[in-house]
Design an enzyme around this catalytic site. Structure first.
Site, PDB file in Angstrom:
ATOM      1  N   ARG A  67      16.646  -0.649 -14.338  1.00  0.00           N
ATOM      2  CA  ARG A  67      16.270  -1.912 -14.988  1.00  0.00           C
ATOM      3  C   ARG A  67      16.814  -3.089 -14.178  1.00  0.00           C
ATOM      4  NH1 ARG A  67      19.625  -4.073 -18.194  1.00  0.00           N
ATOM      5  NH2 ARG A  67      20.228  -2.182 -19.319  1.00  0.00           N
ATOM      6  N   TYR A 121      -4.953 -20.207 -19.460  1.00  0.00           N
ATOM      7  CA  TYR A 121      -5.214 -18.849 -19.918  1.00  0.00           C
ATOM      8  C   TYR A 121      -4.790 -18.688 -21.379  1.00  0.00           C
ATOM      9  CZ  TYR A 121      -4.265 -13.862 -20.486  1.00  0.00           C
ATOM     10  OH  TYR A 121      -4.192 -12.584 -20.966  1.00  0.00           O
ATOM     11  N   ASP A 136       1.268 -21.627 -12.069  1.00  0.00           N
ATOM     12  CA  ASP A 136       0.585 -20.340 -12.143  1.00  0.00           C
ATOM     13  C   ASP A 136      -0.418 -20.312 -10.986  1.00  0.00           C
ATOM     14  OD1 ASP A 136      -1.152 -18.236 -12.647  1.00  0.00           O
ATOM     15  OD2 ASP A 136      -1.152 -18.523 -14.818  1.00  0.00           O
ATOM     16  N   LYS A 142      -3.926  -9.203 -10.889  1.00  0.00           N
ATOM     17  CA  LYS A 142      -5.202  -9.729 -10.423  1.00  0.00           C
ATOM     18  C   LYS A 142      -5.325  -9.560  -8.899  1.00  0.00           C
ATOM     19  CE  LYS A 142      -5.664 -11.121 -14.753  1.00  0.00           C
ATOM     20  NZ  LYS A 142      -4.358 -11.010 -15.401  1.00  0.00           N
TER      21      LYS A 142
END
Length: 384
Positions: free
Chosen positions: A51, A103, A175, A200
């Site tokens: 982690r 978004y 972004d 993406k």
């Protein structure tokens, strides 16, 4: 030649990368492990628990930092997990100015998750930087920019917004999912944080869900690494490997996405049954000059409205497409079509959606890297 001097096309392959220390593997191995042997308490080789850090994820994070011209990269389980980490830099009562056209998932996490913890969000049209200034108060701590925006393809002047943010000592996050570092480099334009849904274009093959942040400032990086480790929304080693592999072809894929995007946008703009096409490459597009200045090309994302703005007609078009797949997401090698009002932006109330242009007849295309003639023929058949 030192790796810092590499041009972008070389950085996607070599940036921040070194042969594996164990056996010299050219591609970083998938370290599918949760923990690491220690010789004595605290005696380890840089990794204790996956982690906190994992060698495969570290390789991806180094690559992300390199291609965005940053110093520190962070990889998360999704783009929204990356956004979540950024908002966790804030405290109750802090204010965020966000672009109004963004978004739907970003809007949802801002409004439905963080607003109840006392963080205040203002959604503002940012095509004119002066508009942002009207919302700045002593409590404003973050400006959140998407450019090109999703799905209206609006262009925001990153350099101009960064000057405003610096003047008021406000963090600026961009972004960069739609443009990718191939087309624009927000950190070079003055942003503090770059965010990606690496699902993406960076991954590029519709086979992984990953988020990313890149920063230059060490103190900011340390705070984000603490949040990443404390909250735990990291991506696994297999996902890290897939995005790292995707990045190695980012430059050649983006070149074709841009070429095909231009051809499709021009076809749609000249079609008698199409009312409006949103693509930053048109000289008539709002802030086209800004796009020309801050972007290397105009990308493969396009939105359009059929003549008459009829919802049923738009649905018929997306249902008839054969090469364009009707699906959520974007940025893969295959072309996708979406209906934002019922898919990616369904979480935004209709009234708010329509204010920014996301009408019920709007169709969004992610133009892939197939043969452009096949894509145009597919659209022609579906529209007629």
């Amino acid at each position: 030649m030192g790796k810092k001097e590499l041009k972008f096309n070389s950085k996607t392959i070599h940036g921040g990368q070194f042969p594996d220390k164990a056996y010299g593997a050219v591609m970083p191995p998938i370290y599918q492990t949760s923990t690491y042997a220690q010789s004595t308490p605290g005696g380890h080789k840089g990794y204790e628990y996956s982690r906190s850090a994992n060698p495969t994820r570290s390789a991806l994070e180094n690559s992300l930092a390199s291609i965005e011209n940053g110093k520190y990269g962070l990889a998360f389980g999704s783009g929204l997990a990356a956004i979540d980490a950024v908002i966790k830099l804030l405290n109750p009562g802090d204010e965020v100015i966000s672009t109004s056209d963004l978004y739907g998932g970003s809007y949802r996490i801002f409004k439905r998750i963080f607003e109840k913890y006392g963080i205040v969000f203002h959604f503002v049209g940012m095509q004119n930087t002066d508009e942002i200034g009207k919302y700045i108060t002593p409590k404003t701590k973050l400006i959140w920019v998407e450019t090109p925006t999703n799905p209206m393809m609006n262009i925001i002047d990153i350099k101009s917004v960064s000057q405003l943010a610096k003047k008021h000592k406000i963090l600026l996050a961009v972004d960069n999912t739609f443009a990718t570092p191939y087309l624009q480099l927000p950190l070079d334009l003055g942003a503090d944080i770059v965010m990606h849904s690496a699902t993406k274009y960076l991954g590029g093959h519709s086979d992984v869900v990953v988020g990313a942040l890149v920063v230059k400032d060490k103190d900011l990086a340390d705070e984000l690494y603490f949040i990443q480790n404390a909250s735990g929304a990291i991506c696994g080693p297999m996902d890290s490997f897939l995005v790292l592999r995707g990045i190695k072809t980012l430059h050649i894929r983006m070149q074709r996405h841009c070429e095909n995007g231009k051809a499709v946008a021009e076809f749609l703009a000249n079609h008698p049954k199409i009312e409006k096409v949103y693509w930053p490459g048109f000289p008539s597009h709002p802030n086209h000059d800004v796009a020309k200045m801050q972007m290397k090309d105009f990308g493969g994302m396009i939105s359009f409205v059929p003549k008459g703005g009829n919802y049923d007609n738009a649905i018929k078009i997306v249902e008839k497409l054969q090469i364009f797949t009707l699906a959520e997401s974007l940025g893969g090698v295959e072309s996708l079509a979406g209906h934002p009002a019922s898919m990616t932006h369904a979480s935004i109330p209709k009234k708010e959606r329509e204010k920014s242009g996301v009408v019920d007849a709007l169709i969004r295309l992610s133009v892939g890297i197939e043969d452009k003639d096949d894509l145009i023929d597919d659209l022609r058949r579906a529209i007629e």
